[in-house]
Design an enzyme around this catalytic site. Structure first.
Site, PDB file in Angstrom:
ATOM      1  CG  ASN A   1      47.261  39.180  42.034  1.00 47.11           C
ATOM      2  OD1 ASN A   1      46.263  38.569  41.642  1.00 47.11           O
ATOM      3  ND2 ASN A   1      48.406  39.171  41.376  1.00 47.11           N
ATOM      4  CE  LYS A   2      43.865  38.351  38.219  1.00 46.36           C
ATOM      5  NZ  LYS A   2      45.016  37.565  38.651  1.00 46.36           N
ATOM      6  CB  ILE A   3      39.296  43.977  41.525  1.00 48.43           C
ATOM      7  CG1 ILE A   3      40.230  44.955  40.816  1.00 48.43           C
ATOM      8  CG2 ILE A   3      38.113  44.739  42.123  1.00 48.43           C
ATOM      9  CD1 ILE A   3      39.557  45.810  39.777  1.00 48.43           C
TER      10      ILE A   3
END
Length: 368
Positions: free
Chosen positions: A182-184
């Site tokens: 879910n990170k950039i």
């Protein structure tokens, strides 16, 4: 029925025709070099299988052992704290401050002074840049140096964020990144340890690859771990890093949209930059209800969003309120607790389109 709008998602496009050896480390090393280039070749970076692994290795390199105390902010994800327990250390929780929602420097220094009076000088500090918002770095670095305590910078949520023009992950004795799904930037599970020297990176590599001694046979004198990133994850990471600038622009535009839209609603307070020195990556756009002004229930709002297939999330429940950490000390007031009780994270993914934001804003308007 509408498609679900996820909280934080990145679209991954990779060349499935790319081939590489299952035992070749070249792809991982290439990813590390790209990260080191991003940090201006000022750091030595080790790619790992998670941000949690990176914190664990940082604690080992800081010399944290059984009985040692580690200061950390309470308002964070549990992965910041668990590695302290792996080392049989003791977390000491610090409240947040109102500007950045991160570790309060005033409470931090009070905690250090009190622990020293009790004969328990802390071994390390773990500073978190919550939701991509840089903490009050100058104050905290100054305190760490004043008391000669190692500083670990948890930048798991803050890739692309900056403080005074310098990238988050540049300020500690060690720092960590996360490339979780879910990170950039994602490697579909992964992380990195940021070191100040090549020697530190080499020592971390030793522990991350089962602590094998430099012998022709398999010789082990210390306990090691299986923490290395795999080649497929590194390949995805290389592709993702090329789009970091684009992803940052999109996250910041989404945050600007929310702040502008919510102007008409009193009592809705966003996490935002309070100084020109601070540039958040706005990994997640977060707000809280000021219950002195607006009578709104976050649980009802969350259920309303759920019915409309829009994913929102509570702010992290403070670690000092978690049953598993009941017995550890806490320094502060109720700022972290208040944020948890009244705050939510809104969909912030780089893939959100105008129609998604329209659905979200219309849903909010109906509720409020």
């Amino acid at each position: 029925m509408h498609d679900k709008i996820p909280l934080s998602e990145s679209r991954i496009n990779i060349d499935l025709n790319t081939s590489f050896s299952s035992i070749d480390t070249g792809m991982v090393e290439k990813f590390e070099k790209s990260l080191e280039e991003y940090y201006g070749h000022q750091k030595s970076i080790l790619a790992l299988n998670s941000g949690t692994s990176a914190i664990h290795l940082a604690l080992i390199l800081c010399g944290v052992e059984e009985g040692d105390e580690v200061l950390c902010q309470s308002l964070t994800y549990v992965a910041t704290i668990n590695p302290i327990i792996y080392q049989k250390g003791s977390p000491v929780f610090i409240d947040s401050e109102k500007d950045t929602w991160n570790m309060c420097p005033i409470q931090l220094e009070l905690a250090i002074q009190d622990r020293i009076l009790k004969g328990k000088k802390p071994k390390a500090i773990i500073l978190v840049h919550l939701y991509g918002m840089p903490a009050k770095i100058d104050e905290i670095v100054c305190i760490a140096r004043k008391y000669n305590i190692m500083l670990i910078e948890d930048a798991a949520e803050a890739l692309g964020a900056e403080y005074k023009g310098k990238k988050c992950g540049s300020f500690g004795d060690f720092a960590i990144l996360s490339f979780n799904n879910n990170k950039i930037v994602t490697t579909l599970g992964g992380g990195a340890l940021i070191c100040n020297t090549k020697a530190e990176k080499e020592k971390a590599f030793f522990y991350a690859t089962q602590a094998k001694e430099k012998e022709s046979h398999y010789e082990h004198k210390e306990i090691g771990y299986n923490y290395r990133m795999n080649a497929a994850g590194a390949l995805i990471g290389l592709s993702q890093l090329k789009k970091l600038k684009e992803y940052l622009q999109k996250r910041r535009a989404i945050n600007d949209f929310y702040k502008d839209y919510f102007k008409e609603f009193s009592g809705v307070c966003f996490l935002k930059e309070t100084s020109l020195n601070v540039t958040s990556n706005h990994w997640l756009s977060c707000f809280y209800f000021d219950n002195r002004v607006v009578d709104a229930d976050k649980y009802e709002l969350m259920e309303f969003f759920k019915k409309n297939r829009i994913e929102v999330r509570f702010l992290w429940k403070p670690m000092h309120l978690q049953p598993v950490f009941n017995d550890f000390p806490y320094y502060g007031d109720k700022i972290a607790e208040s944020l948890f009780l009244n705050g939510l994270c809104l969909p912030s993914g780089s893939n959100l389109i105008k129609n998604d934001l329209k659905r979200i804003s219309e849903s909010i308007k109906k509720f409020l």
